[in-house]
Write an enzyme that holds these catalytic residues in place. Structure first.
Site, PDB file in Angstrom:
ATOM      1  N   GLY A 167       0.795  -1.232   0.000  1.00  0.00           N
ATOM      2  CA  GLY A 167       0.000   0.000   0.000  1.00  0.00           C
ATOM      3  C   GLY A 167       0.824   1.276   0.000  1.00  0.00           C
ATOM      4  O   GLY A 167       0.316   2.346   0.305  1.00  0.00           O
ATOM      5  N   GLU A 170       1.536   4.824  -5.307  1.00  0.00           N
ATOM      6  CA  GLU A 170       0.385   5.566  -5.813  1.00  0.00           C
ATOM      7  C   GLU A 170      -0.464   4.627  -6.673  1.00  0.00           C
ATOM      8  O   GLU A 170       0.026   3.583  -7.141  1.00  0.00           O
ATOM      9  CB  GLU A 170       0.862   6.736  -6.685  1.00  0.00           C
ATOM     10  N   LYS A 185       6.132  16.771  -3.964  1.00  0.00           N
ATOM     11  CA  LYS A 185       6.394  17.106  -2.554  1.00  0.00           C
ATOM     12  C   LYS A 185       7.445  18.212  -2.471  1.00  0.00           C
ATOM     13  O   LYS A 185       7.386  19.084  -1.597  1.00  0.00           O
ATOM     14  CB  LYS A 185       6.834  15.851  -1.806  1.00  0.00           C
ATOM     15  N   GLY A 282       1.158   5.596   4.451  1.00  0.00           N
ATOM     16  CA  GLY A 282       0.407   4.640   5.266  1.00  0.00           C
ATOM     17  C   GLY A 282      -0.749   5.294   6.003  1.00  0.00           C
ATOM     18  O   GLY A 282      -0.766   6.501   6.245  1.00  0.00           O
TER      19      GLY A 282
END
Ligand code: HSE
Length: 377
Positions: A167, A170, A185, A282
């Protein structure tokens, strides 16, 4: 404070759980593609037109409809908190304008570094000092993959599959492996730290897509570890920014960053170097960062972006030495930059003289399978 959550996937449901245990917050509505729980809607206007809802959390991702929803909510004076770095990197100026006009807050701590509080600390630091550097390992997927490939000799494909199954990646993992997630970012850090709005197209980026066992074998022999680094610097008015793989010696902080951990740093002109490491992705780490934005809004926080963001398109680029692996037949393209060269299988492995990232990127773009990484002294 009554809130709504847009997008009840992994992060959204983490926010929901945290809110359930927080006496200051209550989820009044949620929005998703289909209605599957009480008080859920598929219509943003049910939220925009609800006067009891004071703040909206967006954890859907993607540019649209997130941008339209954000503008509707901000125009309706609802505080807006998002974990969506694509949205903020593309639309921060219009979202800040809308927030300033309506008086609503617009915060996005969880959009960079997942659970790491780097953006809010950067914002605070920029209030008292001139920020001159920002960056680090800002993408967990690629760090996880590089670690598994380097430490456990895993193939690139298997490492990517594993990062996806855990997970971290993307929805479209090309944005991870090609460095675009890290670049987005970086755009947030440039804005929060330097007050500069830089478009993605102006930031040179190359990711890890072409890294191969032959590169890893060379790095092991040299005792260096590859890490995907997004970084920017300010020198007077000149700003440099880029994303690429760097090769770190074993005693560098970055070499100790394993698995999906992120490592972010900034440098204040007077206050010096600060660094953070922790869960960069997460459910719970990211949701915790969202909750802290909500709590800061209750305490009166309004924004993370400085007033008067300046458009900057001239991005300087320093000269560094690079490791380059290129097919023998195309090696002539960078012959003039080569300091050392060796030949293995059908590849030329070259260590360059100091050269500009953009020049190297433009030269190698035409060569398909080639890979390069910045060397440190
Ligand atoms: N895909 C992102 C990463 C998720 O791997 O870092 C967190 O932004």
């Amino acid at each position: 404070m009554k809130i709504a959550i847009l997008g009840m996937g992994k992060i959204g449901s983490g926010v929901y759980e945290f809110v359930s245990n927080n006496p200051n917050l209550e989820v009044k509505r949620t929005l998703d593609l289909k209605v599957w729980m009480d008080n859920m809607t598929t219509d943003i206007d049910d939220i925009v037109n609800d006067p009891e809802i004071e703040a909206v959390v967006e954890t859907m991702g993607g540019l649209e409809p997130a941008r339209t929803y954000a503008l509707k909510c901000l125009n309706a004076k609802k505080h807006y908190i998002t974990a969506n770095k694509l949205l903020v990197s593309e639309a921060m100026k219009e979202l800040k304008d809308a927030a300033d006009k309506s008086g609503a807050a617009f915060l996005f701590s969880a959009s960079c570094g997942g659970g790491i509080p780097v953006l809010k600390c950067l914002h605070d630091q920029a209030l008292s000092d001139d920020i001159v550097e920002f960056g680090g390992i800002l993408n967990g997927t690629t760090n996880y993959m590089l670690d598994r490939i380097e430490t456990d000799s895993m193939t690139y494909e298997d490492a990517l599959k594993e990062a996806q199954s855990l997970g971290y990646a993307e929805a479209d993992p090309t944005s991870d492996v090609d460095g675009l997630d890290a670049q987005r970012k970086l755009i947030l850090g440039l804005a929060v730290g330097f007050g500069a709005y830089v478009k993605g197209e102006d930031i040179p980026v190359n990711g890890i897509r072409n890294i191969r066992p032959i590169d890893i074998a060379y790095f092991k022999e040299k005792g260096v570890s590859p890490r995907l680094i997004a970084s920017c610097k300010k020198d007077g008015e000149a700003i440099s920014a880029d994303v690429c793989v760097h090769l770190f010696k074993s005693n560098a902080s970055e070499s100790a960053i394993k698995k999906n951990v992120n490592y972010a740093y900034y440098v204040g002109k007077q206050s010096g170097h600060f660094s953070f490491s922790g869960q960069g992705a997460g459910k719970y780490p990211t949701a915790a960062n969202v909750i802290s934005d909500l709590m800061r809004i209750i305490s009166g926080a309004k924004h993370m972006l400085p007033n008067g963001l300046k458009d900057v398109s001239e991005i300087a680029s320093g000269e560094y030495r690079y490791y380059v692996r290129i097919s023998e037949e195309k090696a002539f393209l960078i012959e003039s930059f080569a300091e050392t060269a060796l030949h293995k299988d059908d590849w030329a492995i070259i260590e360059t003289k100091p050269i500009n990232h953009k020049t190297l990127l433009n030269t190698l773009n035409a060569t398909g399978e080639s890979f390069f990484a910045r060397m440190h002294k």
